[in-house]
Design an enzyme around this catalytic site. Structure first.
Site, PDB file in Angstrom:
ATOM      1  N   ASN A  11       0.943  -1.023   0.085  1.00 45.83           N
ATOM      2  CA  ASN A  11      -0.005   0.113   0.031  1.00 45.83           C
ATOM      3  C   ASN A  11       0.871   0.980  -0.095  1.00 45.83           C
ATOM      4  O   ASN A  11       1.756   1.438   0.871  1.00 45.83           O
ATOM      5  CB  ASN A  11      -0.802  -0.024   1.254  1.00 45.83           C
ATOM      6  N   LYS A  13       0.021   4.334   0.524  1.00 52.48           N
ATOM      7  CA  LYS A  13      -0.495   5.285   1.422  1.00 52.48           C
ATOM      8  C   LYS A  13      -0.414   6.600   0.411  1.00 52.48           C
ATOM      9  O   LYS A  13      -0.895   6.480  -0.520  1.00 52.48           O
ATOM     10  CB  LYS A  13       0.294   5.303   2.521  1.00 52.48           C
ATOM     11  N   HIS A  99      -8.377  -0.134   6.167  1.00 56.14           N
ATOM     12  CA  HIS A  99      -6.877  -0.015   6.713  1.00 56.14           C
ATOM     13  C   HIS A  99      -7.160   0.667   8.072  1.00 56.14           C
ATOM     14  O   HIS A  99      -8.013   1.814   8.334  1.00 56.14           O
ATOM     15  CB  HIS A  99      -6.242   0.856   5.712  1.00 56.14           C
ATOM     16  N   GLU A 101      -5.608   3.156   9.294  1.00 54.20           N
ATOM     17  CA  GLU A 101      -5.469   4.672   9.053  1.00 54.20           C
ATOM     18  C   GLU A 101      -6.827   5.231   8.625  1.00 54.20           C
ATOM     19  O   GLU A 101      -7.431   6.174   9.036  1.00 54.20           O
ATOM     20  CB  GLU A 101      -4.534   5.270   7.908  1.00 54.20           C
ATOM     21  N   GLU A 171      -3.633  -6.819  10.306  1.00 54.13           N
ATOM     22  CA  GLU A 171      -2.334  -5.504  10.644  1.00 54.13           C
ATOM     23  C   GLU A 171      -2.901  -4.854  11.978  1.00 54.13           C
ATOM     24  O   GLU A 171      -3.795  -3.958  12.275  1.00 54.13           O
ATOM     25  CB  GLU A 171      -2.773  -4.541   9.581  1.00 54.13           C
ATOM     26  N   GLY A 177       3.310   1.473  10.666  1.00 49.99           N
ATOM     27  CA  GLY A 177       3.901   2.786  10.458  1.00 49.99           C
ATOM     28  C   GLY A 177       5.194   3.080  11.350  1.00 49.99           C
ATOM     29  O   GLY A 177       5.593   2.256  12.168  1.00 49.99           O
ATOM     30  N   SER A 217       4.872  -2.972   9.930  1.00 46.06           N
ATOM     31  CA  SER A 217       6.541  -3.084  10.250  1.00 46.06           C
ATOM     32  C   SER A 217       7.135  -4.125   9.632  1.00 46.06           C
ATOM     33  O   SER A 217       8.177  -4.630  10.131  1.00 46.06           O
ATOM     34  CB  SER A 217       6.749  -2.723  11.577  1.00 46.06           C
TER      35      SER A 217
HETATM   36  P1  PGA Z   1       4.229  -0.389   7.189  1.00 39.90           P
HETATM   37  O1  PGA Z   1       2.755  -0.416   6.880  1.00 39.90           O
HETATM   38  O2  PGA Z   1       4.784  -1.659   6.751  1.00 39.90           O
HETATM   39  O3  PGA Z   1       5.084   0.692   6.855  1.00 39.90           O
HETATM   40  O4  PGA Z   1       4.032  -0.712   8.930  1.00 39.90           O
HETATM   41  C1  PGA Z   1       2.007  -1.110   6.826  1.00 39.90           C
HETATM   42  C2  PGA Z   1       0.715  -0.998   6.519  1.00 39.90           C
HETATM   43  O5  PGA Z   1       0.062   0.147   7.050  1.00 39.90           O
HETATM   44  O6  PGA Z   1      -0.021  -1.672   5.742  1.00 39.90           O
END
Ligand code: PGA
Length: 262
Positions: A11, A13, A99, A101, A171, A177, A217
């Site tokens: 993704n 983002k 997601h 977020e 997730e 993040g 992560s």
């Molecule tokens: P990240 O993001 O690997 O940078 O932690 C994962 C995600 O939000 O899908």
């Protein structure tokens, strides 16, 4: 037992512009040209402004493309939203929904995600539903309950045969993040088992075939430890995948381990 394919995707983002997305995709396609796709499904989920050009340029035998969000209605008085019809016209394959977020920064409710999931399925998209508990829910021992609630809410009463178009990404919100803490592999294994059991309850044997990806992560150090776990059918990667050569390195680490798991 492993599924027939390994799923590896990212993704993007709100990071890459249209031109940055196109160069990233070109590089990724060329760097992965030698990888046999029969048992490997790559995918990239860019920002909305990049989707039309990305779709025109990208050979889907190489990787699938998706959108990071979608409204459920075909059209209407929904300023700032993007409809399934618009995403169909530009040839999107996947719709990512729920997601963390979207749920936690933009306050999307289970009900919104349910409406979007049903619409995405009805419009023939692959639906990638993200689920995960917050740090508070984890501390209260509620993780599996939260995962169950999110899955049941989004997936109940889908049309017959929908399971074949569903993907799930686990997730944990606290693992995602720049401030995220990578989740311990044994913890991930327990949550994936819990997700699999809800999918089997909801869809019967078809629930065994729904890919469950892990995200949060994921990096070059921890990816091998995740991919060998049962019920992990792929990785949904953020930062570690945003430079094509590093994404390829991740693939080289996990593909052989996944093949041995079969
Ligand atoms: P990240 O993001 O690997 O940078 O932690 C994962 C995600 O939000 O899908």
């Amino acid at each position: 037992m492993a599924l027939n394919k390994l799923y590896l995707g990212t993704n993007l983002k709100m990071y890459k512009t249209n031109s940055e997305t196109l160069s990233y995709l070109r590089e990724l396609v060329s760097l992965t040209a030698d990888l046999e796709r029969e048992r490997l499904q790559l995918f990239v989920i860019p920002s909305f402004p990049a989707l039309a050009d990305a779709s025109r340029e990208t050979d889907r035998a190489s990787l699938l493309l998706g959108a990071q969000n979608m409204h459920w209605a075909e059209s209407g008085q929904y300023t700032g939203e993007v409809s399934p019809r618009m995403l169909q016209e530009i040839g999107m394959d996947i719709i990512e929904l729920g997601h963390s977020e979207r749920r936690h920064v933009f306050d999307e409710s289970d009900e919104f995600i349910r409406l979007k999931t049903h619409s995405a399925v009805e419009h023939g998209f692959i639906t990638l539903l993200c689920v995960g508990e917050t740090a508070e829910e984890k501390a209260a021992g509620q993780a599996d309950e939260v995962l169950r609630r999110q899955l049941v809410s989004a997936f109940t009463d889908l049309p017959e045969g929908s399971a074949s178009k569903l993907w799930v990404a686990y997730e944990p919100v606290w693992a995602i993040g720049v401030n995220g803490q990578p989740a311990p592999a044994d913890y991930v294994a327990e949550r994936h088992a819990a997700i699999r059991s809800v999918l089997r309850e909801l869809f019967g044997t078809a629930g065994k075939e729904i890919p469950i990806l892990y995200g949060g992560s994921v990096n070059l150090e921890n990816a091998p430890g995740y991919i060998v776990l049962p019920n992990i059918d792929g990785l949904f990667v953020g930062r570690t995948a945003w430079e094509a050569p590093r994404f390829r390195t991740l693939m080289d680490l996990v593909i052989p381990l996944w093949q041995e798991k079969k």
